[in-house]
Design a protein around this motif. Structure first.
Motif, short mmCIF file in Angstrom:
data_model
loop_
_atom_site.label_atom_id
_atom_site.label_comp_id
_atom_site.label_asym_id
_atom_site.label_seq_id
_atom_site.Cartn_x
_atom_site.Cartn_y
_atom_site.Cartn_z
N VAL A 204 50.58 46.46 45.02
CA VAL A 204 50.74 45.19 45.73
C VAL A 204 49.69 45.03 46.82
N LEU A 205 49.07 46.13 47.27
CA LEU A 205 48.03 46.05 48.30
C LEU A 205 47.06 47.20 48.07
N ASP B 228 46.67 53.18 48.05
CA ASP B 228 47.28 51.97 47.50
C ASP B 228 48.75 51.89 47.91
N ILE B 229 49.22 50.67 48.17
CA ILE B 229 50.65 50.42 48.40
C ILE B 229 51.22 49.83 47.11
N LEU C 21 34.63 44.57 40.29
CA LEU C 21 35.97 44.72 39.72
C LEU C 21 36.41 46.17 39.81
N GLU C 22 37.70 46.37 40.04
CA GLU C 22 38.28 47.70 40.03
C GLU C 22 39.57 47.66 39.21
N GLN C 23 39.83 48.76 38.54
CA GLN C 23 41.01 48.83 37.69
C GLN C 23 42.21 49.32 38.50
N ARG C 24 43.34 48.66 38.30
CA ARG C 24 44.62 49.06 38.89
C ARG C 24 45.73 48.60 37.93
#
Length: 259
Positions: free
Chosen positions: A217-218, A190-191, A250-253
């Motif tokens: 953010v990405l 992840d960025i 869906l994925e959690q972030r």
């Protein structure tokens, strides 16, 4: 499109053919030809291989007795890029061989309260390890001038290694800090956008994402997702959920608020 006077490695300079100017451009010193995608089409262009200044000179035309050939022919120009390591380069301003780089990178290290972009490297139970890839020059109070960031992803120490950072679980979000599960907030690759809250222990900067504008953010789907190897991007639905558009999964972030 105006031709750049100073270029970076990989930066396009000019298409090899300009029908409007009836000009043909040839790759010279420190240049190569690449297909650049523009408006969905590939445009063969001259591309720089180094940091330097451009020089475009016209080639003398060959003698021909056919006047119609002269009117239909293209003028040929040679494109060169000169760096400060090329002794034959002479600055047109003062006639010297001195070359001044626009980017100034020596003092551009993360400072307290800077916003940085970082790549997640490892996620453990109580902390997230990242490597800092750049400093946000547009952040309020940033000590870095935007001109100093012409070379993206420059942030490196004296050993040419990325600066390291740690985000502790209590610094991931501002609410219910004791209930944070790090693996539900970040995944390797992840960025993220984060803020420097401490200069750390001499090895790692301490970072925080406990603001609405900070977080992922990405991101791409994790390994458990069938689209993980497809290169598809995730899109934020809210501050803690991202979606795979093709499947609706869906994925959690811990998501950053979009600009």
């Amino acid at each position: 499109m105006s031709q750049p006077q100073a270029v970076l490695p990989g930066q396009p300079i000019v298409p090899i053919i300009s029908a409007k100017k009836k000009a043909k451009y040839l790759a010279g010193r420190n240049c190569r030809i690449e297909n650049i995608t523009f408006n969905g089409s590939g445009v063969p262009s001259i591309v720089s291989s180094v940091v330097g200044k451009t020089s475009i000179t016209k080639k003398e035309p060959l003698e021909t007795s056919n006047e119609s050939d002269k009117s239909d022919s293209y003028d040929e120009y040679v494109v060169n890029v000169f760096s400060k390591h090329d002794p034959e380069y002479v600055s047109p301003e003062d006639g010297t061989s001195e070359f001044n780089y626009v980017p100034t990178l020596t003092s551009s290290t993360p400072k307290l309260n800077d916003l940085v972009l970082a790549r997640v490297m490892k996620v453990s139970m109580d902390r997230v390890k990242v490597e800092i890839i750049s400093i946000d020059a547009d952040s309020e109070g940033s000590h870095v001038n935007a001109k100093e960031l012409m070379l993206a992803n420059f942030a490196a120490n004296e050993n040419n290694e990325r600066f390291k950072g740690i985000i502790r679980s209590v610094d991931i979000r501002s609410t219910e800090r004791d209930k944070v599960k790090t693996w539900q907030c970040f995944q390797p690759g992840d960025i993220i956008r984060a803020q420097v809250i401490s200069l750390g222990d001499g090895i790692n900067y301490y970072l925080s994402t406990a603001k609405n504008n900070l977080g992922v953010v990405l991101a791409r789907p994790s390994g458990e997702n069938t689209f993980a190897e497809s290169g598809k991007l995730l899109y934020a639905l809210d501050w803690q959920t991202m979606i795979v558009p093709e499947t609706g999964d869906l994925e959690q972030r811990k998501c950053a608020r979009p600009f």
